[in-house]
Design a protein around this motif. Structure first.
Motif, PDB file in Angstrom:
ATOM      1  N   PRO A 115       0.819  -1.223   0.000  1.00 48.53           N
ATOM      2  CA  PRO A 115       0.000   0.000   0.000  1.00 48.53           C
ATOM      3  C   PRO A 115       0.851   1.271   0.000  1.00 48.53           C
ATOM      4  N   VAL A 116       0.340   2.275  -0.673  1.00 42.05           N
ATOM      5  CA  VAL A 116       1.050   3.538  -0.739  1.00 42.05           C
ATOM      6  C   VAL A 116       0.041   4.678  -0.653  1.00 42.05           C
ATOM      7  N   THR A 117       0.460   5.769  -0.029  1.00 41.66           N
ATOM      8  CA  THR A 117      -0.381   6.957   0.093  1.00 41.66           C
ATOM      9  C   THR A 117       0.351   8.162  -0.463  1.00 41.66           C
ATOM     10  N   LEU A 118      -0.340   8.882  -1.314  1.00 45.41           N
ATOM     11  CA  LEU A 118       0.178  10.131  -1.857  1.00 45.41           C
ATOM     12  C   LEU A 118      -0.620  11.271  -1.235  1.00 45.41           C
ATOM     13  N   SER A 119       0.060  12.387  -0.997  1.00 45.55           N
ATOM     14  CA  SER A 119      -0.636  13.480  -0.335  1.00 45.55           C
ATOM     15  C   SER A 119      -0.641  14.743  -1.177  1.00 45.55           C
ATOM     16  N   CYS A 120      -1.654  15.543  -0.926  1.00 41.49           N
ATOM     17  CA  CYS A 120      -1.824  16.815  -1.610  1.00 41.49           C
ATOM     18  C   CYS A 120      -2.339  17.832  -0.608  1.00 41.49           C
ATOM     19  N   SER A 121      -1.774  19.006  -0.642  1.00 46.82           N
ATOM     20  CA  SER A 121      -2.282  20.083   0.199  1.00 46.82           C
ATOM     21  C   SER A 121      -2.379  21.351  -0.639  1.00 46.82           C
ATOM     22  N   GLN A 122      -3.231  22.245  -0.198  1.00 41.32           N
ATOM     23  CA  GLN A 122      -3.446  23.479  -0.956  1.00 41.32           C
ATOM     24  C   GLN A 122      -3.633  24.655  -0.008  1.00 41.32           C
ATOM     25  N   THR A 123      -3.130  25.777  -0.451  1.00 38.00           N
ATOM     26  CA  THR A 123      -3.273  27.007   0.319  1.00 38.00           C
ATOM     27  C   THR A 123      -4.229  27.971  -0.383  1.00 38.00           C
ATOM     28  N   LEU A 124      -4.956  27.471  -1.360  1.00 36.91           N
ATOM     29  CA  LEU A 124      -5.841  28.310  -2.150  1.00 36.91           C
ATOM     30  C   LEU A 124      -7.238  28.405  -1.548  1.00 36.91           C
ATOM     31  N   ASN A 125      -7.508  27.571  -0.559  1.00 33.04           N
ATOM     32  CA  ASN A 125      -8.836  27.505   0.059  1.00 33.04           C
ATOM     33  C   ASN A 125      -9.928  27.174  -0.960  1.00 33.04           C
ATOM     34  N   HIS A 126      -9.571  26.323  -1.913  1.00 37.14           N
ATOM     35  CA  HIS A 126     -10.542  25.887  -2.910  1.00 37.14           C
ATOM     36  C   HIS A 126     -11.401  24.764  -2.344  1.00 37.14           C
ATOM     37  N   ASN A 127     -12.661  24.732  -2.782  1.00 40.10           N
ATOM     38  CA  ASN A 127     -13.584  23.748  -2.219  1.00 40.10           C
ATOM     39  C   ASN A 127     -13.595  22.423  -2.969  1.00 40.10           C
ATOM     40  N   VAL A 128     -12.949  22.360  -4.121  1.00 36.45           N
ATOM     41  CA  VAL A 128     -12.928  21.110  -4.869  1.00 36.45           C
ATOM     42  C   VAL A 128     -11.484  20.653  -5.051  1.00 36.45           C
ATOM     43  N   MET A 129     -11.252  19.375  -4.804  1.00 37.42           N
ATOM     44  CA  MET A 129      -9.928  18.788  -5.014  1.00 37.42           C
ATOM     45  C   MET A 129     -10.068  17.534  -5.865  1.00 37.42           C
ATOM     46  N   TYR A 130      -9.116  17.358  -6.764  1.00 35.49           N
ATOM     47  CA  TYR A 130      -9.169  16.281  -7.758  1.00 35.49           C
ATOM     48  C   TYR A 130      -7.894  15.448  -7.705  1.00 35.49           C
ATOM     49  N   TRP A 131      -8.048  14.183  -8.078  1.00 39.62           N
ATOM     50  CA  TRP A 131      -6.889  13.330  -8.325  1.00 39.62           C
ATOM     51  C   TRP A 131      -6.969  12.792  -9.747  1.00 39.62           C
ATOM     52  N   TYR A 132      -5.854  12.971 -10.463  1.00 44.15           N
ATOM     53  CA  TYR A 132      -5.712  12.466 -11.826  1.00 44.15           C
ATOM     54  C   TYR A 132      -4.556  11.474 -11.879  1.00 44.15           C
ATOM     55  N   GLN A 133      -4.701  10.524 -12.789  1.00 44.73           N
ATOM     56  CA  GLN A 133      -3.591   9.642 -13.150  1.00 44.73           C
ATOM     57  C   GLN A 133      -3.161  10.013 -14.560  1.00 44.73           C
ATOM     58  N   GLN A 134      -1.846  10.193 -14.736  1.00 46.92           N
ATOM     59  CA  GLN A 134      -1.339  10.527 -16.062  1.00 46.92           C
ATOM     60  C   GLN A 134      -0.198   9.590 -16.415  1.00 46.92           C
ATOM     61  N   LYS A 135      -0.396   8.822 -17.455  1.00 41.58           N
ATOM     62  CA  LYS A 135       0.663   7.950 -17.951  1.00 41.58           C
ATOM     63  C   LYS A 135       1.414   8.676 -19.059  1.00 41.58           C
ATOM     64  N   SER A 136       2.563   8.164 -19.362  1.00 42.88           N
ATOM     65  CA  SER A 136       3.498   8.863 -20.246  1.00 42.88           C
ATOM     66  C   SER A 136       2.846   9.294 -21.553  1.00 42.88           C
ATOM     67  N   SER A 137       2.989  10.598 -21.865  1.00 39.88           N
ATOM     68  CA  SER A 137       2.512  11.184 -23.124  1.00 39.88           C
ATOM     69  C   SER A 137       1.000  11.019 -23.322  1.00 39.88           C
ATOM     70  N   GLN A 138       0.280  10.881 -22.236  1.00 38.39           N
ATOM     71  CA  GLN A 138      -1.179  10.777 -22.324  1.00 38.39           C
ATOM     72  C   GLN A 138      -1.833  11.935 -21.580  1.00 38.39           C
ATOM     73  N   ALA A 139      -3.093  12.135 -21.832  1.00 40.98           N
ATOM     74  CA  ALA A 139      -3.846  13.137 -21.088  1.00 40.98           C
ATOM     75  C   ALA A 139      -4.113  12.649 -19.670  1.00 40.98           C
ATOM     76  N   PRO A 140      -4.246  13.563 -18.741  1.00 40.24           N
ATOM     77  CA  PRO A 140      -4.633  13.155 -17.380  1.00 40.24           C
ATOM     78  C   PRO A 140      -6.001  12.495 -17.391  1.00 40.24           C
ATOM     79  N   LYS A 141      -6.124  11.485 -16.538  1.00 40.22           N
ATOM     80  CA  LYS A 141      -7.379  10.755 -16.416  1.00 40.22           C
ATOM     81  C   LYS A 141      -7.906  10.983 -15.003  1.00 40.22           C
ATOM     82  N   LEU A 142      -9.100  11.530 -14.904  1.00 39.61           N
ATOM     83  CA  LEU A 142      -9.668  11.814 -13.595  1.00 39.61           C
ATOM     84  C   LEU A 142     -10.026  10.521 -12.874  1.00 39.61           C
ATOM     85  N   LEU A 143      -9.541  10.410 -11.641  1.00 39.21           N
ATOM     86  CA  LEU A 143      -9.874   9.242 -10.814  1.00 39.21           C
ATOM     87  C   LEU A 143     -11.103   9.535  -9.962  1.00 39.21           C
TER      88      LEU A 143
END
Lengths: 116, 115
Positions: B18-46
């Motif tokens: 198991p692995v955990t990736l973290s994200c933090s923001q100082t923008l106080n935005h109400n929506v947060m997203y996670w994307y997976q992007q493989k080499s030379s491809q567009a980001p894919k929303l998870l």
């Protein structure tokens, strides 16, 4: 379902030239947003320019401008006086104007290389 | 400067660990997203969080989960990473108010390697 198509996988121009990246999209929505994002090698993705579909005037940001043709569902990006720092992957993206729908639909990307 | 921060920038894990990736923001935005992007491809929303509401994409594998303990932080958990999960994982944020949605701001990404 919305789709975004970038028909140019790769482009290469000389520094100071003007280059146009093409993007077409398909949607039944009448109001939406279109974006061009830039992703330099090993660096984060940043917004280059955005266009709201209800606005007829083409968006411009310094050397970057768009040609938005709503009827043709076309949204091309023009980079004038290209610079080495413009080398990046460029993604066209679509988002419906619906606060409940947060999904960006990306095109496949265009890898742009600016040669010295 | 207000920003989206991802840690670590590079993560190596073993197959099935198991692995955990973290994200933090100082923008106080109400929506947060996670994307997976493989080499030379567009980001894919998870998935994304709209405030505390979790929204999973239909084709996101069950192996991927997320937590948002507060406005500033969001985590991506991969329960049993496979070789096919090796990718760049991008976190993004946006501010959504009634009838208006701003552009998404992206973090620098975490590159995950699975051995």
């Amino acid at each position: 379902a919305q789709t975004v198509t970038q028909s140019q996988p790769e482009m290469s121009v000389q520094e100071a030239e003007t280059v146009t990246l093409s993007c077409t999209y398909d949607t039944s929505e009448s109001n939406y947003y279109l974006f061009w994002y830039k992703q330099p090698p090993s660096r984060q993705m940043i917004l280059v320019i955005r266009q709201e579909a209800y606005k007829q005037q083409n968006a411009t940001e310094n050397r970057f401008s768009v040609n938005f043709q709503k009827a043709a569902k076309s949204f091309s990006l023009k980079i004038s006086d290209s610079q080495l720092g413009d080398t990046a992957m460029y993604f066209c993206a679509f988002k419906p104007n619906d606060s409940g729908a947060q999904k960006l639909v990306f095109g496949q990307g265009t890898r742009l290389t600016i040669n010295p | 400067d207000a920003m989206v921060i991802q840690n670590p920038r590079y993560q190596v894990t073993q197959f099935g660990k198991p692995v955990t990736l973290s994200c933090s923001q100082t923008l106080n935005h109400n929506v947060m997203y996670w994307y997976q992007q493989k080499s030379s491809q567009a980001p894919k929303l998870l998935f994304h969080y709209y405030d505390k509401d979790f929204n999973n994409e239909a084709d996101t594998p069950d192996n991927f989960q997320s937590r948002r303990p507060n406005t500033s932080f969001c985590f991506l958990d991969i329960r049993s990473p496979g070789l096919g999960d090796a990718a760049m994982y991008l976190c993004a944020t946006s501010r959504v108010t009634s009838g208006y949605s701003n552009e998404q701001f992206f973090g620098p990404g975490t590159r995950l390697t699975v051995l």
